[in-house]
Enzyme design. Structure first.
Site, PDB file in Angstrom:
ATOM      1  N   GLY A  63       5.375   3.313   3.304  1.00 24.31           N
ATOM      2  CA  GLY A  63       6.416   3.419   2.286  1.00 24.31           C
ATOM      3  C   GLY A  63       7.738   3.760   2.960  1.00 24.31           C
ATOM      4  O   GLY A  63       7.987   4.918   3.271  1.00 24.31           O
ATOM      5  N   ASP A  99       3.754  -1.453  -1.948  1.00 24.38           N
ATOM      6  CA  ASP A  99       4.860  -0.494  -2.087  1.00 24.38           C
ATOM      7  C   ASP A  99       5.161  -0.143  -3.545  1.00 24.38           C
ATOM      8  O   ASP A  99       5.833   0.858  -3.808  1.00 24.38           O
ATOM      9  CB  ASP A  99       6.127  -1.058  -1.434  1.00 24.38           C
TER      10      ASP A  99
END
Lengths: 400, 400
Positions: free
Chosen positions: B177, B134
């Site tokens: 994400g 991420d």
């Protein structure tokens, strides 16, 4: 020779190796002109052609190394009027040879063009250059493009199995393949231990039964604490009905159809329906379904060396056949990783499909058989690093 | 030092480089014991530990090169009773240092353990080793694991754009994400020409509006004949409602929720909802939506050299901090591809998220800004071969 070359159908990682090899060989054989048609046969119908006769070698090498059809592609199926427009371009450009890189649909299109040229008394060598990630071209031992896509799928499932081992869960991955299971079967290529996934492999060559599927998954999950499943997008029941249709109807849902009323396979519906079926069957815990999608045919950095060799060989052989005035479909044979090409009549390949043979599939389980691994492993290149950190019964650690 | 090391959260392509580097450095610094906990902190709660003290160097190298957590992982968030079981194992094994490789949730778990050890007067160096695809760990310029996942996403979209160029259509790719758009933004990394895709990039840092999205896609498709879109799974409207929820409700459908009533993001629902919205908005032709899914974090053969360097450095730095008796979170700074590590208090990283800064996003369009490319390109390694066969206005061909 005044040659045109085109690319049809879906892309592969090595399709431009065939293009470049054919251009190189045609030029070496003294071709006066080497043209590329934009978007397959459509570029001939619309006279959108690029001149590759003098493209410099370094540029050609750069194109060869690039994944996905550099000339553009099409799935057009020409009718008589379309073929007349193609003929007009061929005449105007004085072309006497056409190479068409593609799968069995592309071969059918080329066979139509060859027949129409013959009927019109036009001299036109029509040579099909094999290419498809489906690996389903007949009279060949492999279809160029498949080994690289197979490598991608094998790499994907090796990682996915470690992912599910690290945080236990059930994973269903839907792989391309409407009629043949070759690409889905490749998910099993990097397995080494008896417990490595994918633990279940469902291909269109075998009838699919949803209840058996849920039982299979439950049994694996009970034994290993995880289950990784590879499924072909085209799996169907014994009655021929697509599995996605049966599952969605059973769940009381509605399925998207195309303009012809055919069930859409190019969505995530099958994966989600399989996931829903597992949950509805009482399987609890993490259940994830992914549809690998277009990335498996278009990924920019996954090529098998044998696939590169195969793609170059068929391009070279096609240019040689065309220069000799022959029409036909180039075929390719493999003895392990050792390749050789041949030429057969277009009609032997056009529109035909090569399914996985019985001996490549396990008899009782949803899985591949050892013979498939023996066939495929020499074609896809060496495995990536895949070291498992295992603990022996005595508490010592070893890496396998 | 008697050290235990564990891995938490999702896998990355280089997470085992950190593991191996920490083991190597701890041994070099004279650690008496180096254990690995199975499935993160759960392995400590259940006393499932493997002894890495004497694992041979070649085996350690093989583990380091393998993608996905070699020790197994967990997302467990321990309560007081759980922490007591962990403490019992630490005492029984005489451990005085713990390294935990993971993201901000893993750092939070480690902070809890550190606080409980401090309250009990136990000597325990707790060091967080940064890792997450991420890229959202604070006080660092990159999160190890992201550059390799970013490379995978960039490779995927480079191929997908060529695929859509070759056979024109609209493609929506959903990227991981939930809160930060770093991985989705990476889809743009291999663009070179102004017309290269992805043409639209939607990240959670910007509010998503479905009608604007359809207009954006329509405009690109009208101009180029294709449109490639990268979308973060976590995009949400200005009201904070997940886009997938708003779209499914608007279409009159029902959305799957987890046991806590939260919308499930780990399905293909967002991609299909975006596709449905485009079709309902009157956009015609080929529209495909894929959810890249777990493969983007677990693919077995895509590593950035800078990421490997980063993963090794944070593992080494963590072992050094632990050997010195320090607790904290290892951080990493980048000057281009040149890296350096630091150590900050655990609470600075635990549970915190680093979103994309304003200057990394285009002001008016759904896209990244040049500053993002300047930041990211040194981290992800060299681009794959991507030669376009372009035709100039004068009919000559050139390769770019």
């Amino acid at each position: 020779m005044r040659m045109v070359i085109a690319q049809g159908g879906g892309p592969t990682a090595v399709i431009n190796e065939s293009l470049a090899a054919a251009v190189r060989r045609a030029r070496a054989l003294g071709a006066k002109t080497v043209l590329g048609a934009r978007n397959g046969i459509r570029g001939l119908a619309e006279d959108r052609l690029v001149d590759l006769t003098a493209l410099d070698a370094a540029a050609l090498d750069a194109v060869a190394a690039t994944a996905c059809s550099a000339l553009g592609s099409t799935r057009d199926k020409p009718d008589a009027a379309y073929l007349e427009r193609v003929a007009a371009t061929l005449d105007r450009r004085g072309l006497d040879a056409m190479l068409y890189i593609g799968g069995n649909d592309t071969a059918r299109t080329l066979a139509l063009l060859a027949a129409s040229a013959a009927a019109a008394g036009r001299t036109l060598a029509c040579v099909h250059v094999p290419k498809t990630i489906d690996n389903d071209l007949v009279d060949s031992d492999l279809s160029p493009g498949w080994p690289s896509a197979a490598r991608f799928v094998a790499n994907a499932f090796a990682g996915l199995d470690m992912d599910m081992w690290a945080m236990p869960g059930i994973y269903v991955g839907v792989v391309m393949g409407r009629h043949a299971g070759w690409l889905t079967a490749a998910a099993a290529l990097w397995r080494r231990g008896a417990d490595d996934g994918p633990h279940l492999v469902y291909v269109p060559e075998r009838p699919f039964a949803a209840d058996r599927f849920a039982d299979d998954v439950r049994a694996v999950a009970a034994r290993l604490g995880r289950c990784v499943v590879a499924v072909s997008e085209g799996i169907a029941g014994a009655d021929g009905k697509p599995a996605v249709q049966a599952l969605v109807e059973q769940a009381g849902g509605e399925l998207e159809c195309d303009a012809h009323g055919n069930v859409q396979l190019t969505t995530s519906a099958l994966g989600e329906a399989l996931r829903g079926h597992l949950l509805a069957s009482g399987i609890i815990g993490r259940v994830r379904a992914d549809t690998l999608g277009f990335v498996q045919r278009a990924y920019a950095e996954c090529r098998s060396p044998v696939d590169v060799d195969a793609a170059r060989r068929v391009g070279t052989a096609a240019a040689e056949a065309a220069a000799a005035g022959h029409s036909g479909a180039v075929t390719i044979r493999a003895d392990g990783a050792s390749l050789s090409t041949g030429l057969v009549p277009l009609d032997r390949v056009a529109g035909k499909k090569r399914l996985m043979p019985e001996e490549f599939l396990a008899a009782e389980r949803a899985d591949v058989a050892p013979a498939f691994l023996e066939y495929a492993l020499p074609l896809v290149g060496p495995p990536p690093p895949l070291a498992h950190l295992d603990m022996a019964a005595d508490g010592t650690v070893h890496v396998a």
